[in-house]
Scaffold this motif. Structure first.
Motif, PDB file in Angstrom:
ATOM      1  N   ARG A 102       0.818  -1.218   0.000  1.00  0.00           N
ATOM      2  CA  ARG A 102       0.000   0.000   0.000  1.00  0.00           C
ATOM      3  C   ARG A 102       0.853   1.269   0.000  1.00  0.00           C
ATOM      4  O   ARG A 102       0.456   2.294  -0.539  1.00  0.00           O
ATOM      5  CB  ARG A 102      -0.917   0.016   1.227  1.00  0.00           C
ATOM      6  CG  ARG A 102      -2.040  -1.006   1.203  1.00  0.00           C
ATOM      7  CD  ARG A 102      -2.787  -0.993   2.527  1.00  0.00           C
ATOM      8  NE  ARG A 102      -3.784  -2.046   2.594  1.00  0.00           N
ATOM      9  CZ  ARG A 102      -5.073  -1.897   2.325  1.00  0.00           C
ATOM     10  NH1 ARG A 102      -5.515  -0.719   1.953  1.00  0.00           N
ATOM     11  NH2 ARG A 102      -5.905  -2.907   2.418  1.00  0.00           N
ATOM     12  N   LEU A 103       2.021   1.204   0.632  1.00  0.00           N
ATOM     13  CA  LEU A 103       2.817   2.415   0.861  1.00  0.00           C
ATOM     14  C   LEU A 103       3.973   2.587  -0.111  1.00  0.00           C
ATOM     15  O   LEU A 103       4.526   3.693  -0.204  1.00  0.00           O
ATOM     16  CB  LEU A 103       3.362   2.400   2.296  1.00  0.00           C
ATOM     17  CG  LEU A 103       2.308   2.351   3.411  1.00  0.00           C
ATOM     18  CD1 LEU A 103       3.004   2.341   4.768  1.00  0.00           C
ATOM     19  CD2 LEU A 103       1.337   3.517   3.312  1.00  0.00           C
ATOM     20  N   ALA A 104       4.367   1.534  -0.800  1.00  0.00           N
ATOM     21  CA  ALA A 104       5.539   1.607  -1.687  1.00  0.00           C
ATOM     22  C   ALA A 104       5.332   2.671  -2.761  1.00  0.00           C
ATOM     23  O   ALA A 104       4.287   2.730  -3.418  1.00  0.00           O
ATOM     24  CB  ALA A 104       5.786   0.249  -2.335  1.00  0.00           C
ATOM     25  N   GLY A 105       6.312   3.544  -2.912  1.00  0.00           N
ATOM     26  CA  GLY A 105       6.271   4.552  -3.967  1.00  0.00           C
ATOM     27  C   GLY A 105       5.585   5.840  -3.598  1.00  0.00           C
ATOM     28  O   GLY A 105       5.617   6.801  -4.377  1.00  0.00           O
ATOM     29  N   LEU A 106       4.971   5.911  -2.414  1.00  0.00           N
ATOM     30  CA  LEU A 106       4.310   7.159  -2.017  1.00  0.00           C
ATOM     31  C   LEU A 106       5.367   8.196  -1.632  1.00  0.00           C
ATOM     32  O   LEU A 106       6.267   7.910  -0.829  1.00  0.00           O
ATOM     33  CB  LEU A 106       3.368   6.925  -0.840  1.00  0.00           C
ATOM     34  CG  LEU A 106       2.161   6.010  -1.113  1.00  0.00           C
ATOM     35  CD1 LEU A 106       1.316   5.860   0.148  1.00  0.00           C
ATOM     36  CD2 LEU A 106       1.312   6.553  -2.258  1.00  0.00           C
TER      37      LEU A 106
END
Length: 255
Positions: A131-135
């Motif tokens: 869900r958080l990767a690349g944010l």
């Protein structure tokens, strides 16, 4: 019906059906869910049944019964959504480091992290990392270890060792059960060791758990109530349990 008769009826129902929910037992016996949970705790202490998330199974059932993350994600969804929203208010200031445990409610919490709140996030949960990767507002650190098929979480000696070098501002934790006398529990040994390290790595420990987990005891404790700062739960928590948690200096936040 006397308590002994009621408890005997519970044991018979659980033995016949294999797994019975708290709600089913309450409806069958015309008592409250709080009464059922107290009776189940007594029956488990006597070795007559085993408590599991949301209900009970016969004592002869496997000791490590544990529903998978996809199955748990379908339970009590409204309560979990509300708990995730309430937990956002407990975030430390921008620029802080947090730890997010694996779990269906903690995954919802991760999805709600505000875009204007820069954080360093440490997790062992594959679903949370995805869900958080690349944010752009999240500096993400994924812990090493063996990924369990049940929880999709990295566990084991590598995970624990990596956590020993981390000091986060807040650990946001999940649990299989919360007992006001025994603490926070889970059925898997590697999972328990990892959760213990997750809790210890944060200056504050915040538990996200819906009220159906209160009164449930799995086989392995990973934290005593004295090691927990806040429990975020729903309005299904009983007054007795809320008082017991407050007496243990655990702040209870009702979502």
């Amino acid at each position: 019906m006397y308590a002994e008769e009621r408890q005997q009826a519970m044991v018979q129902l659980i033995g016949q059906q294999g797994r019975v929910s708290v709600a089913e037992l309450a409806a069958n016996l015309a008592v409250t869910t709080e009464t059922v949970r107290r009776d189940l705790s007594a029956l488990e202490r006597m070795g007559l049944i085993r408590r599991v998330h949301g209900g009970a199974v016969p004592a002869s059932a496997l000791a490590a019964i544990e529903s998978g993350i996809s199955e748990r994600d379908q339970d009590n969804t409204e309560a979990k959504d509300a708990i995730a929203v309430a937990a956002i208010a407990l975030l430390p200031p921008p620029g802080s480091m947090i730890i997010i445990d694996a779990g269906s409610t903690t995954a919802r919490f991760a999805a709600l992290l505000p875009r204007d709140h820069r954080l360093t996030v440490v997790t062992h949960a594959v679903s949370v990392a995805a869900r958080l990767a690349g944010l752009p507002h999240i500096d993400l650190f994924l812990l090493p270890g063996r990924v369990r098929t049940t929880t999709h979480a990295a566990v084991g000696a590598e995970t624990v060792a990596a956590l020993s070098n981390i000091r986060a501002d807040v650990s946001f934790l999940a649990t299989n059960g919360i007992s006001t006398t025994f603490g926070l529990t889970t059925p898997d040994r590697d999972e328990a060791a990892t959760k213990r390290a997750l809790a210890a790595a944060g200056r504050r420990a915040v538990v996200l758990a819906d009220s159906t987990k209160i009164g449930v005891e799995s086989s392995l404790r990973f934290a005593a109530l004295s090691e927990i700062d806040v429990l975020v739960t729903d309005s299904g928590i009983s007054d007795d349990d809320a008082s017991a948690l407050a007496a243990a200096d655990v702040e209870v936040v009702i979502a």
